[in-house]
Design an enzyme around this catalytic site. Sequence first.
Site, PDB file in Angstrom:
ATOM      1  N   ASP B  55      21.843 -11.415  28.625  1.00  0.00           N
ATOM      2  CA  ASP B  55      22.827 -10.430  28.159  1.00  0.00           C
ATOM      3  C   ASP B  55      22.152  -9.242  27.470  1.00  0.00           C
ATOM      4  O   ASP B  55      20.967  -9.298  27.145  1.00  0.00           O
ATOM      5  CB  ASP B  55      23.754 -11.100  27.130  1.00  0.00           C
ATOM      6  CG  ASP B  55      24.877 -11.876  27.812  1.00  0.00           C
ATOM      7  OD1 ASP B  55      25.202 -11.572  28.970  1.00  0.00           O
ATOM      8  OD2 ASP B  55      25.426 -12.798  27.169  1.00  0.00           O
ATOM      9  N   TYR B 122      14.417 -21.675  25.768  1.00  0.00           N
ATOM     10  CA  TYR B 122      14.799 -20.517  24.957  1.00  0.00           C
ATOM     11  C   TYR B 122      14.332 -20.717  23.526  1.00  0.00           C
ATOM     12  O   TYR B 122      14.264 -21.858  23.042  1.00  0.00           O
ATOM     13  CB  TYR B 122      16.319 -20.354  24.931  1.00  0.00           C
ATOM     14  CG  TYR B 122      16.922 -19.796  26.197  1.00  0.00           C
ATOM     15  CD1 TYR B 122      17.037 -18.418  26.382  1.00  0.00           C
ATOM     16  CD2 TYR B 122      17.382 -20.642  27.208  1.00  0.00           C
ATOM     17  CE1 TYR B 122      17.600 -17.901  27.539  1.00  0.00           C
ATOM     18  CE2 TYR B 122      17.948 -20.127  28.368  1.00  0.00           C
ATOM     19  CZ  TYR B 122      18.053 -18.749  28.528  1.00  0.00           C
ATOM     20  OH  TYR B 122      18.607 -18.236  29.672  1.00  0.00           O
TER      21      TYR B 122
END
Lengths: 264, 264
Positions: B55, B122
Site C-alpha cells: 500500500d 514483514y
Amino acid sequence: MCMEKNILLTIAYDGADFSGWQRQPDKPTVQGHLESTLSSLFKKEIILNGTSRTDAGVHALGARASFKAELGLPTEKIPMVVNNALCGREKGPFAIAPIRILDAAEMPMDFHARFDCKGKKYIYKISNTKEVDVFSRNYVYHVDRPLDVEAMKQCAMILKGTHDFKSFESSGGNPRETTVRTIFDIEVTGTTGGQIEISVSGDGFLYNMVRIITGTLVDMGHGKIAPEDMMNIIKAEDRTKAGHTAPPYGLYLAEVYYDDFERR
Amino acid sequence: MCMEKNILLTIAYDGADFSGWQRQPDKPTVQGHLESTLSSLFKKEIILNGTSRTDAGVHALGARASFKAELGLPTEKIPMVVNNALCGREKGPFAIAPIRILDAAEMPMDFHARFDCKGKKYIYKISNTKEVDVFSRNYVYHVDRPLDVEAMKQCAMILKGTHDFKSFESSGGNPRETTVRTIFDIEVTGTTGGQIEISVSGDGFLYNMVRIITGTLVDMGHGKIAPEDMMNIIKAEDRTKAGHTAPPYGLYLAEVYYDDFERR
C-alpha cells in the site's frame, strides 16, 4: 485584558518536503506552513520573524522564529496547541507532522529573532558506507568511497577563528557588508566507512558556507585537495579554489544562540 | 544471438513518496516508476510481475519482481545499470533514488514471481518514545504511551501456526478462496520506551493483516485488550473484535521466499 507578547519559538523540521524556510507563493515552505497554521489557530494574521532562511531540503533541530500577538493562552501551552494544529492528519490518524514546536518563550518586546542572534550551530551528516540506504536518502549525504576522517579533522581545525570566508560562499546570496566570519568551533566525528558528522558553530554563515566547507573536507578526505592547501583556499578569497558544494539534505540547523555564553 | 531471459529482481524501496507498488494512471507508484525506467533503458516495453502489492507509504527491504526480456547484457550487470538509470538526479548530483535494485537473478522461463512464492516476511517498526522525532515520521509508527512489550511478546506467540485470520483482514482486498494462513514465526523485539520491532513470516498474508496484528498487539501493550482474548479474537472470525489498523509507514516487506528451506 489580553496583552501583546513577543514569542520566540524553537522549531524542529524535516526539510525533505519543503522548498526551504522562506515563504514563497505556490510552494510549500516551512515559514508559509507555520504562518498559515498559526494564523488560523489564533484567528489573526501572524508573521514570523525567522533567524535563518534554510534552503530546500535542509533540516532543523532547533531553528528559531518570533512573532508578536495577543494570544489569550499561557506561553507554555503554545507548543502543545500549535503541534496539535500542525499534526499532519492528512497522512492518517497517527501521522506526525514534518514541523514541530519544541519550545515557546516570552521575550522582551524589542527582541528580534534575527538581529539579536549571536551565533548558530550547524551539523552536517555524511554516511560513508558502500551500501546505499534508500531510507536515509533525504537525511544524509551518502559518500561511498572511504574518507580519510583523520585528514578531515586536521583540515577542519584550520577553519577555526576569524577569517574572510569568501572562498566558501556561493553566488546568489544577499549582498553583505563583509565576508569575514568567526567560527567558534568545528569538529569532525565518526569513522571511515561509518557515519560522520561535521559540527560547526560561528557568529554567522555566508550563503552555502557549511555545505562548501563540507564539500571541501570531503574532497580532502578523498585526497583531491591536499590538507596543506586549506590556508591557501581561505587566503585566495575565491570560490573556485574550494571544494564542491555538499547537497542540502545532509545539513541541519542545530542551534541558534542569543547569549554569548550559549556559544559552544 | 540474444536470448530471452526471465529475470528476478530483489528491490528495496522507500514507500514514502509512492502511492504503493501497483501501477496506477497519474499516480507515482513503485511498479510504474520501475517499469518506465526499465522500458526506456532496454528500449522495449517491460512489464513487471511483482510478488506483493504494498500500500501507499509501505516500504520494502527485499521485494521481488520478475520480467522477461532480451537484454543484451549479463544478468549480474543489471543492478548497477538499472540503479544508475534510477538515480534520482532531479534532486541534485549526489541524490539517492527511492528505489534500489539489490540483486538480479536468472530464473527458469516458467518461474512466476507471485505464483511460485512460498512465503514472505514483514517487519513492523514502532518508536515507543515520549519525544516525537520529525525525521522518522515516514519510517516508524510513533506510539508515545509506554507499551508492555512482555505482554506483546506473549500475545504474538498465540498467532503462530495455522489459523483462520479473518479477524485480521480489512475489507477491500481481493476475493480469496480461504482466509486460513500459516504464520511460520512471529517475534517482538525491543523495550518499553524504545524502538520495538515486530517480525512476522508466513505463507501468505490477508489485506492489512500485519498492520492489524500490529494494532492489536499495541492495544494489548496498552491494556485495552487482555492477552487472554487473543485466541477469542482469532476464533471470532470478525474484524471488529481485533485491534486498530497500524499506519502503513511502519511496515516493511522484508523477504520473499521461493524455497521452503528459506523460511525463517
